[in-house]
Design a protein around this motif. Sequence first.
Motif, PDB file in Angstrom:
ATOM      1  N   ARG A  92       0.933  -1.082  -0.046  1.00 48.32           N
ATOM      2  CA  ARG A  92       0.019   0.165  -0.058  1.00 48.32           C
ATOM      3  C   ARG A  92       0.636   1.409  -0.022  1.00 48.32           C
ATOM      4  NH1 ARG A  92      -4.531   0.143   4.671  1.00 48.32           N
ATOM      5  NH2 ARG A  92      -2.802   0.781   5.688  1.00 48.32           N
ATOM      6  N   ARG A 184     -13.998  14.489   2.046  1.00 50.26           N
ATOM      7  CA  ARG A 184     -12.643  14.078   2.236  1.00 50.26           C
ATOM      8  C   ARG A 184     -12.036  13.760   1.003  1.00 50.26           C
ATOM      9  NH1 ARG A 184     -10.043   9.091   2.041  1.00 50.26           N
ATOM     10  NH2 ARG A 184      -8.483   8.887   3.327  1.00 50.26           N
ATOM     11  N   LYS A 194      -2.597   6.730   1.426  1.00 46.99           N
ATOM     12  CA  LYS A 194      -2.434   7.255   2.781  1.00 46.99           C
ATOM     13  C   LYS A 194      -1.492   8.391   2.703  1.00 46.99           C
ATOM     14  CE  LYS A 194      -2.908   4.795   7.112  1.00 46.99           C
ATOM     15  NZ  LYS A 194      -4.347   4.415   7.290  1.00 46.99           N
ATOM     16  N   TYR A 199      -5.445  13.735   5.608  1.00 44.51           N
ATOM     17  CA  TYR A 199      -5.927  14.262   6.869  1.00 44.51           C
ATOM     18  C   TYR A 199      -6.040  15.475   7.273  1.00 44.51           C
ATOM     19  CZ  TYR A 199      -5.307   9.240   5.990  1.00 44.51           C
ATOM     20  OH  TYR A 199      -5.185   8.074   5.512  1.00 44.51           O
ATOM     21  N   GLU A 230     -15.964   6.562   4.246  1.00 47.27           N
ATOM     22  CA  GLU A 230     -15.318   5.880   5.358  1.00 47.27           C
ATOM     23  C   GLU A 230     -15.444   6.829   6.504  1.00 47.27           C
ATOM     24  OE1 GLU A 230     -11.348   5.247   4.971  1.00 47.27           O
ATOM     25  OE2 GLU A 230     -11.210   6.865   3.130  1.00 47.27           O
ATOM     26  N   ALA A 233      -9.986   7.349  10.286  1.00 47.82           N
ATOM     27  CA  ALA A 233      -9.068   6.396   9.876  1.00 47.82           C
ATOM     28  C   ALA A 233      -9.493   4.906   9.874  1.00 47.82           C
ATOM     29  CB  ALA A 233      -7.875   6.677  10.509  1.00 47.82           C
ATOM     30  N   MET A 234     -10.920   4.423   9.343  1.00 40.55           N
ATOM     31  CA  MET A 234     -11.392   3.394   9.520  1.00 40.55           C
ATOM     32  C   MET A 234     -12.143   3.305   8.296  1.00 40.55           C
ATOM     33  SD  MET A 234     -12.537   2.411  13.414  1.00 40.55           S
ATOM     34  CE  MET A 234     -13.385   3.890  13.696  1.00 40.55           C
ATOM     35  N   ASN A 235     -12.504   1.998   7.544  1.00 43.69           N
ATOM     36  CA  ASN A 235     -13.519   1.731   6.796  1.00 43.69           C
ATOM     37  C   ASN A 235     -14.693   1.318   7.673  1.00 43.69           C
ATOM     38  OD1 ASN A 235     -10.860   0.319   5.565  1.00 43.69           O
ATOM     39  ND2 ASN A 235     -11.969   1.862   4.150  1.00 43.69           N
ATOM     40  N   LEU A 254      -9.913   4.439   1.472  1.00 43.29           N
ATOM     41  CA  LEU A 254      -8.458   3.825   1.920  1.00 43.29           C
ATOM     42  C   LEU A 254      -8.902   2.240   1.758  1.00 43.29           C
ATOM     43  CD1 LEU A 254      -6.211   2.901   3.751  1.00 43.29           C
ATOM     44  CD2 LEU A 254      -5.595   5.098   2.426  1.00 43.29           C
ATOM     45  N   GLY A 256      -8.280  -0.635   3.535  1.00 45.91           N
ATOM     46  CA  GLY A 256      -7.646  -1.154   4.596  1.00 45.91           C
ATOM     47  C   GLY A 256      -7.615  -2.424   4.667  1.00 45.91           C
ATOM     48  N   THR A 258      -7.390  -4.252   7.359  1.00 38.06           N
ATOM     49  CA  THR A 258      -8.487  -4.580   8.375  1.00 38.06           C
ATOM     50  C   THR A 258      -9.855  -5.000   7.603  1.00 38.06           C
ATOM     51  OG1 THR A 258      -7.614  -3.143   9.907  1.00 38.06           O
ATOM     52  CG2 THR A 258      -9.557  -4.321  10.868  1.00 38.06           C
ATOM     53  N   ARG A 259      -9.951  -4.060   6.780  1.00 37.77           N
ATOM     54  CA  ARG A 259     -11.363  -4.313   5.728  1.00 37.77           C
ATOM     55  C   ARG A 259     -11.077  -5.339   4.992  1.00 37.77           C
ATOM     56  NH1 ARG A 259     -12.490  -3.564   0.632  1.00 37.77           N
ATOM     57  NH2 ARG A 259     -14.559  -2.724  -0.262  1.00 37.77           N
ATOM     58  N   THR A 298     -13.372  -0.155  11.039  1.00 39.81           N
ATOM     59  CA  THR A 298     -12.437  -1.161  11.003  1.00 39.81           C
ATOM     60  C   THR A 298     -11.334  -0.428  10.645  1.00 39.81           C
ATOM     61  OG1 THR A 298     -12.446  -1.775   8.354  1.00 39.81           O
ATOM     62  CG2 THR A 298     -13.842  -3.253   9.995  1.00 39.81           C
ATOM     63  N   GLY A 299      -9.878  -0.769  11.312  1.00 38.23           N
ATOM     64  CA  GLY A 299      -8.716  -0.239  11.307  1.00 38.23           C
ATOM     65  C   GLY A 299      -7.972  -0.630  11.953  1.00 38.23           C
ATOM     66  N   THR A 300      -6.528  -0.500  11.834  1.00 35.95           N
ATOM     67  CA  THR A 300      -5.517  -1.031  12.636  1.00 35.95           C
ATOM     68  C   THR A 300      -5.445  -0.527  14.273  1.00 35.95           C
ATOM     69  OG1 THR A 300      -4.008  -1.316  10.841  1.00 35.95           O
ATOM     70  CG2 THR A 300      -3.087  -1.133  13.247  1.00 35.95           C
TER      71      THR A 300
HETATM   72  C1  LIG Z   1      -5.473   3.644   7.587  1.00 35.89           C
HETATM   73  C2  LIG Z   1      -6.702   4.058   7.210  1.00 35.89           C
HETATM   74  C3  LIG Z   1      -7.693   2.971   7.295  1.00 35.89           C
HETATM   75  C4  LIG Z   1      -7.729   1.770   7.723  1.00 35.89           C
HETATM   76  O1  LIG Z   1      -6.486   0.901   7.232  1.00 35.89           O
HETATM   77  P1  LIG Z   1      -5.995  -0.382   7.980  1.00 35.89           P
HETATM   78  O2  LIG Z   1      -5.098  -0.826   6.892  1.00 35.89           O
HETATM   79  O3  LIG Z   1      -7.330  -1.281   8.410  1.00 35.89           O
HETATM   80  O4  LIG Z   1      -5.367   0.221   9.262  1.00 35.89           O
HETATM   81  C5  LIG Z   1      -9.204   3.240   6.663  1.00 35.89           C
HETATM   82  N1  LIG Z   1      -9.313   4.617   6.563  1.00 35.89           N
HETATM   83  C6  LIG Z   1      -8.581   5.451   6.310  1.00 35.89           C
HETATM   84  C7  LIG Z   1      -8.588   6.948   5.993  1.00 35.89           C
HETATM   85  C8  LIG Z   1      -7.052   5.281   6.958  1.00 35.89           C
HETATM   86  O5  LIG Z   1      -6.071   6.121   6.822  1.00 35.89           O
END
Ligand SMILES: *Cc1c(COP(=O)(O)O)cnc(C)c1O
Length: 354
Positions: A92, A184, A194, A199, A230, A233-235, A254, A256, A258-259, A298-300
């Motif tokens: 990524r 966004r 990313k 952001y 989204e 920072a999560m889907n 993004l 993701g 996790t997604r 979902t996100g890290t």
């Molecule tokens: C990092 C991020 C995510 C989640 O990505 P992961 O790889 O699951 O951590 C989702 N949306 C945005 C905008 C992000 O920056």
Amino acid sequence: MQIKIEKTKNPKQKPDQSNLGFGKYFTDHMFIVDYAEGKGWHDARIIPYQPLSLDPATSVFHYGQAIFEGMKAYLSAEGKILLFRPRKNMERINSSDDRMSMPLIDVDFGVEAIKTLVKLDRDWIPTADGTSLYIRPFIISTDPALGVRASNTYKFIIILSPVGAYYPQGIAPVKIYVEPEYVRAVRGGTGYAKAAGNYAGSMKAQSIAAKKGYVQVLWLDGVERKYIEEVGAMNVFFKVKGEVVTPALEGSILPGITRESVIFLLKHWGMKVSERKISIHELQEAHNKGELEEAFGTGTAAVISPIGELSWNGSRMVLNYGNTGDVAHKLYDMLTGIQFGRLKDEFGWTVKVE
Ligand SMILES: *Cc1c(COP(=O)(O)O)cnc(C)c1O
């Protein structure tokens, strides 16, 4: 490429594990590799954690060629250090690099750099329940000159930060504000990368939502302001009448890791999942009919973040009586179980740091 290691002579005091929070403390070392047009990536090194010294004209301050990644190292009960699908992060970073006209990095080299740094600073991985070592690889443009064009020089840097458990009191739902005005990203833009600028552009809406008492913003599409994109920072996923739906990847959100893992697990469990366009009106209607059963991000950082309430256009949709849904719970237990090495990893997702 060989990585030169210069160890610190003044190791820092480690922070109190009961109050780590997120991204406040950094380990003893950092990784850096430089890039120059014609020379490629060179001079890979691990040095004591320290400030960067950059000319005020440096490209990244003015034109923002900056991208990052986020991942974690987990310590298992047996003392093994585990990474979760690290190649995906490096793939990524290259997709983000390409979009921002930045040079690509060899995926295996990137993973090797992460492992080498984590191994050196392994004593910084916190041991308290649910804590981990957050890994932040990033790339910035470094030409010390003005003028809008892609830089000829870059730095790829990795820093590490011990972080606390996201849910010290156990997984819990959050309230989300559906942003009506600001957007966004748009298709064709940089939403799937990313990239730091994405952001910067999102913070105004975020602070408006925070003032209204919401933790995160749910973005709608940039053209019709109607389709779900989204969250922060999560889907985002919704369960409607037994089917799990999530927005398709069309360039503005993004992708993701996790997604992707969640979609895989749901299908593996035999659940119906679809990636498609979902309008906020469809969700509102499903909610009115009692068919919107669950929603989660979902996100890290959080892994799974259940959504207890969505605020849209003055109306509040309370989901699952404000509680964590069954699907969100099951996904959270499975993913964190694999990440911390408590459950057998039958999908080959974890990578050991030797
Ligand atoms: C990092 C991020 C995510 C989640 O990505 P992961 O790889 O699951 O951590 C989702 N949306 C945005 C905008 C992000 O920056």
